[in-house]
Motif scaffolding. Structure first.
Motif, PDB file in Angstrom:
ATOM      1  N   LEU A 292      10.641  21.455   4.660  1.00  0.00           N
ATOM      2  CA  LEU A 292       9.225  21.109   4.728  1.00  0.00           C
ATOM      3  C   LEU A 292       9.133  19.623   5.058  1.00  0.00           C
ATOM      4  O   LEU A 292       9.703  18.787   4.360  1.00  0.00           O
ATOM      5  CB  LEU A 292       8.530  21.399   3.404  1.00  0.00           C
ATOM      6  N   HIS A 293       8.411  19.295   6.126  1.00  0.00           N
ATOM      7  CA  HIS A 293       8.244  17.921   6.563  1.00  0.00           C
ATOM      8  C   HIS A 293       6.824  17.459   6.268  1.00  0.00           C
ATOM      9  O   HIS A 293       5.854  18.122   6.668  1.00  0.00           O
ATOM     10  CB  HIS A 293       8.503  17.789   8.070  1.00  0.00           C
ATOM     11  N   ALA A 294       6.696  16.333   5.581  1.00  0.00           N
ATOM     12  CA  ALA A 294       5.406  15.679   5.401  1.00  0.00           C
ATOM     13  C   ALA A 294       5.337  14.526   6.383  1.00  0.00           C
ATOM     14  O   ALA A 294       6.141  13.583   6.330  1.00  0.00           O
ATOM     15  CB  ALA A 294       5.255  15.172   3.973  1.00  0.00           C
ATOM     16  N   ASP A 321      -2.970  15.617  -6.207  1.00  0.00           N
ATOM     17  CA  ASP A 321      -1.740  14.853  -6.004  1.00  0.00           C
ATOM     18  C   ASP A 321      -0.523  15.722  -5.803  1.00  0.00           C
ATOM     19  O   ASP A 321       0.613  15.238  -5.842  1.00  0.00           O
ATOM     20  CB  ASP A 321      -1.497  13.928  -7.212  1.00  0.00           C
ATOM     21  N   THR A 322      -0.743  17.028  -5.592  1.00  0.00           N
ATOM     22  CA  THR A 322       0.369  17.977  -5.515  1.00  0.00           C
ATOM     23  C   THR A 322       0.272  18.806  -4.238  1.00  0.00           C
ATOM     24  O   THR A 322      -0.817  19.191  -3.821  1.00  0.00           O
ATOM     25  CB  THR A 322       0.371  18.915  -6.736  1.00  0.00           C
ATOM     26  N   VAL A 323       1.430  19.068  -3.639  1.00  0.00           N
ATOM     27  CA  VAL A 323       1.496  19.997  -2.515  1.00  0.00           C
ATOM     28  C   VAL A 323       2.326  21.197  -2.952  1.00  0.00           C
ATOM     29  O   VAL A 323       3.353  21.057  -3.619  1.00  0.00           O
ATOM     30  CB  VAL A 323       2.101  19.324  -1.253  1.00  0.00           C
ATOM     31  N   ASP A 338       5.631  11.305  -2.472  1.00  0.00           N
ATOM     32  CA  ASP A 338       7.036  11.159  -2.113  1.00  0.00           C
ATOM     33  C   ASP A 338       7.827  12.466  -2.118  1.00  0.00           C
ATOM     34  O   ASP A 338       9.030  12.458  -1.883  1.00  0.00           O
ATOM     35  CB  ASP A 338       7.715  10.150  -3.043  1.00  0.00           C
ATOM     36  N   GLY A 339       7.164  13.591  -2.400  1.00  0.00           N
ATOM     37  CA  GLY A 339       7.861  14.869  -2.405  1.00  0.00           C
ATOM     38  C   GLY A 339       8.693  15.131  -3.635  1.00  0.00           C
ATOM     39  O   GLY A 339       9.442  16.109  -3.686  1.00  0.00           O
ATOM     40  N   SER A 340       8.575  14.278  -4.645  1.00  0.00           N
ATOM     41  CA  SER A 340       9.361  14.472  -5.861  1.00  0.00           C
ATOM     42  C   SER A 340       8.923  15.744  -6.579  1.00  0.00           C
ATOM     43  O   SER A 340       7.762  16.154  -6.491  1.00  0.00           O
ATOM     44  CB  SER A 340       9.222  13.260  -6.787  1.00  0.00           C
TER      45      SER A 340
END
Length: 378
Positions: A292-294, A321-323, A338-340
């Motif tokens: 998955l690319h942001a 704040d969540t994907v 940051d994808g954390s």
């Protein structure tokens, strides 16, 4: 339907059972096995720097849809319409639309469409009806009772897209625009089929034959045409006057909507097969068996990349704040910045539909037909 409420315990792997038997009208009491294990990837640190477990997602109820939700195809997330949770499932003559009580998971009604219910778009719905393609043509189904409000005989070729008060329907010979009351707004004719449409503002965008088109939403006239050899793999989306096109060759291309000039192009080295997700500050692109690319929409730069243990499958959806993105073994919640990792709920069948995320809970669909109402940690 099971009204049980259970905490997904903090152990080594998260698994919502996807070995559930597929329900049907003849088997309304089919059940879904309880989650067996879970993993919460978030930790909270107190003032003494000791690590304490973060809250875990909790399953409030589960049910079984009338057919499978996947089999190599993307599906729409469930939708809350007129007080019911609407779920689409099934391929070909197994396709059904169903309504469930969002608080208990009780099935309220079932409407057989006898057509594939997979889609790259959310369900085309307003506050009272859901518009879908069926073996009878385009049909509006009342969310309150599952009865047909109206039907129009047409060959629906792609996924209907709802924007504001209109539904845009790809056909074998162009695009048709219809109101939620069945009013025929306009028809855009073309000698080639259309299977993907996207819309933003005053235009509908599509690829037909050897050209990209922008179509005026007010009257169906062509705003512009651009000859193109691009093979689109996802519906077009528009972000800040940029038309974003996911392509079979692994490129994500941004065209300026006014000039049609290329603004940027990024090679993701994979087919962009999942529908593009759009957030406040990022565009999310993924392909089967890939990361998955942001990306930043202004220049296509990479913000972060998420590489799950197995693979991402569904479209990504950003809420707050969540994907959230579905994969072959669960649902992943990642930080927008940051994808954390925030938390993960595992399933034993794939997640082909994005979740419907509400204020304090979400609704999750799995390939085996599982429907889960989950309270998630803040």
């Amino acid at each position: 339907m099971n009204r049980r409420k259970y905490l997904l315990g903090l152990v080594s792997a998260t698994t919502l059972a996807a070995g559930c038997t597929t329900g049907s009208d003849s088997d309304p009491d089919a059940t879904v096995d309880a989650p067996t294990t879970t993993e919460n990837t978030v930790a909270q640190t107190d003032s003494t720097t000791q690590t304490t477990p973060a809250p875990s997602p909790t399953v409030e109820w589960d049910a079984v849809a009338g057919a499978r939700i996947g089999n190599g195809h993307h599906y729409p997330p469930p939708a809350l319409v007129d007080g019911n949770l609407i779920v689409a499932s099934g391929l070909n003559d197994a396709g059904v639309i169903e309504a469930y009580n969002p608080d208990t998971g009780d099935r309220e009604w079932t409407h057989a469409t006898n057509a594939s219910m997979n889609s790259d778009h959310p369900l085309a719905a307003n506050d009272s009806v859901v518009v879908v393609g069926t073996d009878d043509g385009l049909k509006a189904i009342r969310a309150s009772n599952g009865e047909a409000a109206w039907t129009e005989d047409m060959a629906v070729y792609g996924d209907p897209l709802a924007i504001d008060d209109a539904v845009y329907v790809p056909t074998a010979a162009g695009v048709k625009a219809r109101g939620f009351d069945g009013e025929q707004l306009w028809t855009w004719n073309h000698d080639s089929f259309v299977n993907r449409v996207g819309s933003a503002g005053d235009a509908v965008y599509t690829k037909a034959g050897t050209s990209l088109y922008a179509i005026d939403v007010s009257d169906g006239s062509t705003i512009w045409e651009k000859r193109s050899t691009m093979e689109l793999s996802t519906p077009p989306v528009v972000v800040d006057d940029l038309l974003l096109l996911g392509r079979e060759n692994g490129h994500l291309t941004a065209l300026q909507t006014e000039s049609q000039n290329e603004k940027w192009d990024v090679n993701l080295a994979q087919s962009v097969s999942a529908p593009l997700g759009v957030g406040k500050n990022a565009v999310y692109a993924a392909g089967w068996s890939r990361d998955l690319h942001a990306l930043t929409s202004s220049d296509g730069g990479t913000k972060w990349t998420f590489s799950p243990e197995l693979q991402t499958i569904s479209a990504a959806v950003e809420v707050g704040d969540t994907v959230y993105v579905g994969g072959s073994n669960g649902l992943y919640a990642r930080a927008v910045d940051d994808g954390s990792p925030q938390w993960t709920v595992g399933t034993d069948s794939a997640v082909w539909a994005p979740p419907l995320v509400e204020e304090d809970q979400l609704y999750l669909l799995t390939e085996a037909g599982g429907i889960f109402c989950i309270s998630y940690p803040e």
